[in-house]
Write a protein that holds these residues in place. Structure first.
Motif, PDB file in Angstrom:
ATOM      1  N   LYS A 205       0.004  -1.360  -2.253  1.00 36.59           N
ATOM      2  CA  LYS A 205      -0.001  -0.690  -3.517  1.00 36.59           C
ATOM      3  C   LYS A 205       1.324   0.025  -3.583  1.00 36.59           C
ATOM      4  O   LYS A 205       1.731  -0.003  -4.745  1.00 36.59           O
ATOM      5  CB  LYS A 205      -1.123   0.071  -3.698  1.00 36.59           C
ATOM      6  N   GLU A 206       1.769   0.875  -2.685  1.00 37.61           N
ATOM      7  CA  GLU A 206       2.867   1.554  -2.691  1.00 37.61           C
ATOM      8  C   GLU A 206       3.974   1.091  -3.066  1.00 37.61           C
ATOM      9  O   GLU A 206       4.825   1.447  -3.629  1.00 37.61           O
ATOM     10  CB  GLU A 206       3.020   2.368  -1.468  1.00 37.61           C
ATOM     11  N   TYR A 209       2.283  -4.000  -5.094  1.00 39.19           N
ATOM     12  CA  TYR A 209       1.698  -5.322  -4.923  1.00 39.19           C
ATOM     13  C   TYR A 209       0.124  -4.853  -5.170  1.00 39.19           C
ATOM     14  O   TYR A 209      -0.284  -4.168  -4.307  1.00 39.19           O
ATOM     15  CB  TYR A 209       1.843  -5.924  -3.687  1.00 39.19           C
ATOM     16  N   SER A 210      -0.626  -5.154  -6.254  1.00 38.49           N
ATOM     17  CA  SER A 210      -1.783  -4.780  -6.356  1.00 38.49           C
ATOM     18  C   SER A 210      -2.847  -6.073  -6.428  1.00 38.49           C
ATOM     19  O   SER A 210      -4.172  -5.598  -6.327  1.00 38.49           O
ATOM     20  CB  SER A 210      -1.956  -3.977  -7.639  1.00 38.49           C
ATOM     21  N   ASN A 211      -2.339  -7.311  -6.416  1.00 34.77           N
ATOM     22  CA  ASN A 211      -3.050  -8.330  -6.548  1.00 34.77           C
ATOM     23  C   ASN A 211      -3.362  -8.687  -4.991  1.00 34.77           C
ATOM     24  O   ASN A 211      -3.055  -9.787  -4.336  1.00 34.77           O
ATOM     25  CB  ASN A 211      -2.394  -9.544  -7.044  1.00 34.77           C
ATOM     26  N   THR A 212      -4.422  -7.811  -4.669  1.00 33.78           N
ATOM     27  CA  THR A 212      -4.933  -7.968  -3.142  1.00 33.78           C
ATOM     28  C   THR A 212      -6.335  -7.944  -3.016  1.00 33.78           C
ATOM     29  O   THR A 212      -7.209  -7.409  -3.920  1.00 33.78           O
ATOM     30  CB  THR A 212      -4.492  -6.714  -2.454  1.00 33.78           C
TER      31      THR A 212
END
Length: 394
Positions: A205-206, A209-212
């Protein structure tokens, strides 16, 4: 085992997937990678622009200039100047076409409607030429550029509101181990709290990348196999932590082989992270990271993050590496393997930190770099130049 250099080269050589693209709002573009060149819609600046508050003038024979009016930022430059004439002007305002210099207000003496210029004048002084920064139809940002806040400001200044970017990969973090329990539950003897998924999701996220997603698997061959099969089908990158070693209950490697994942390498001559695995199945990249948290995070930065950038078409996916003097003596433990030592850059050098155990995350709290030590090095001396790899932390 292969070297860390070879391992990274193999990872990047297998990340040539044709990435998906889409057009997004410029305001949402932070940390995306450009999928196409961005072309400037205008000259920047779009007109001759004053760089200072002062007076725009047409250079005359004396140091005396008659003031005809003023031009504010956002105004027009329709005033016509003859030699010995000037207009009051402000920073960012359009310079009259007939003016050939701007003198700053601190360098004149004002008398009624006349100024006396105290210093010598030069043609075009304090005037930003039209198109000085970029010309209309020129490439403003090239394909493969990773978008930062400064890029967004630059493109907004050119009137650009939407850009074409590479879609970010879908990423799954898979944690394995019967000994793991979620934080907040009672900790029975022999159990440990699971932290790798929280750590990796937060770092992803940092980095933008948020599609996790997070998948938890117990140490059982059939359940491991089926969970990995389903996860690989749904994601572009799968990061497995734990279960990649050679113990009786390390089922990840066996399961990956059983579902047809092509093993590219398993085990790297490095510390921490020796048991690391990398494979591919169709378009999906699969990493098997060690279960120890510091080892997992080291392998993530060194191998996974460059692949994520390469998947998006980044022009240069490597972590930035520089040479710096070492600020402390250091004795390398286990010098038969290359090592990535957690370190902190400060001032003009880099310090290797204490707490290098693969199970200890504490040093990562202050680290902003790795010092890379080739195999067979034991003693590092203060002042020697060391290869320093900058971490992509924010």
């Amino acid at each position: 085992m292969i070297s860390s250099e070879k391992a990274l080269a193999l990872v990047l050589s297998h990340s040539s997937k044709g990435f998906r693209t889409r057009e997004i709002s410029l305001s949402d573009a932070l940390d995306y990678v450009l999928a196409a060149d961005v072309i400037s819609l205008i000259d920047m600046p779009p007109f001759r622009q004053s760089a200072m508050d002062g007076y725009a003038l047409k250079i005359g024979e004396t140091n005396s200039y008659k003031i005809l009016g003023e031009v504010q930022a956002g105004g027009v430059n329709s005033l016509q100047l003859n030699k010995g004439e000037a207009v009051r002007i402000f920073t960012g305002a359009p310079v009259p076409d007939t003016a050939d210099a701007v003198v700053i207000q601190e360098k004149v003496r004002l008398k009624a409607d006349t100024i006396l210029v105290e210093d010598p004048l030069q043609l075009m002084m304090n005037i930003r030429p039209q198109g000085e920064q970029i010309k209309k139809a020129a490439v403003a940002l090239a394909k493969g550029t990773s978008i930062k806040g400064t890029h967004i400001g630059f493109l907004a200044g050119l009137g650009i509101t939407r850009i074409e970017v590479a879609e970010k990969p879908a990423i799954a973090v898979v944690v394995t181990g019967n000994e793991l329990v979620p934080a907040g539950q009672d900790l029975a003897h022999g159990k440990i709290y699971e932290s790798n998924s929280a750590m990796l999701i937060a770092v992803l996220k940092e980095l933008g990348y948020s599609n996790t997603t997070v998948i938890s698997i117990k140490d059982h061959f059939e359940s491991t196999k089926e969970a990995l099969r389903e996860t690989i089908e749904k994601n572009d990158v799968v990061i497995v932590t734990g279960g990649v070693s050679v113990g009786d209950y390390d089922f990840v490697g066996k399961a990956l082989n059983a579902i047809g994942v092509h093993e590219i390498f398993h085990k790297v001559n490095q510390k921490p992270g020796k048991p690391m695995y990398f494979g591919k199945k169709e378009h999906t990249a699969i990493f098997g990271l060690p279960g120890n948290p510091a080892a997992a995070l080291t392998c993530f930065y060194v191998y996974v993050y460059p692949l994520l950038k390469k998947y998006q078409g980044a022009e240069d996916a490597h972590l930035l590496t520089i040479l710096l003097p070492l600020l402390n003596d250091y004795t390398v433990i286990g010098g038969d393997r290359a090592q990535f030592l957690k370190a902190k850059i400060s001032g003009t050098g880099v310090e290797i930190l204490t707490g290098q155990s693969s199970a200890m995350l504490s040093a990562f709290g202050t680290a902003n770099a790795f010092v890379f030590v080739p195999e067979d090095r034991i003693k590092l001396e203060k002042g020697e130049i060391v290869k320093t790899i900058l971490l992509p932390i924010k």
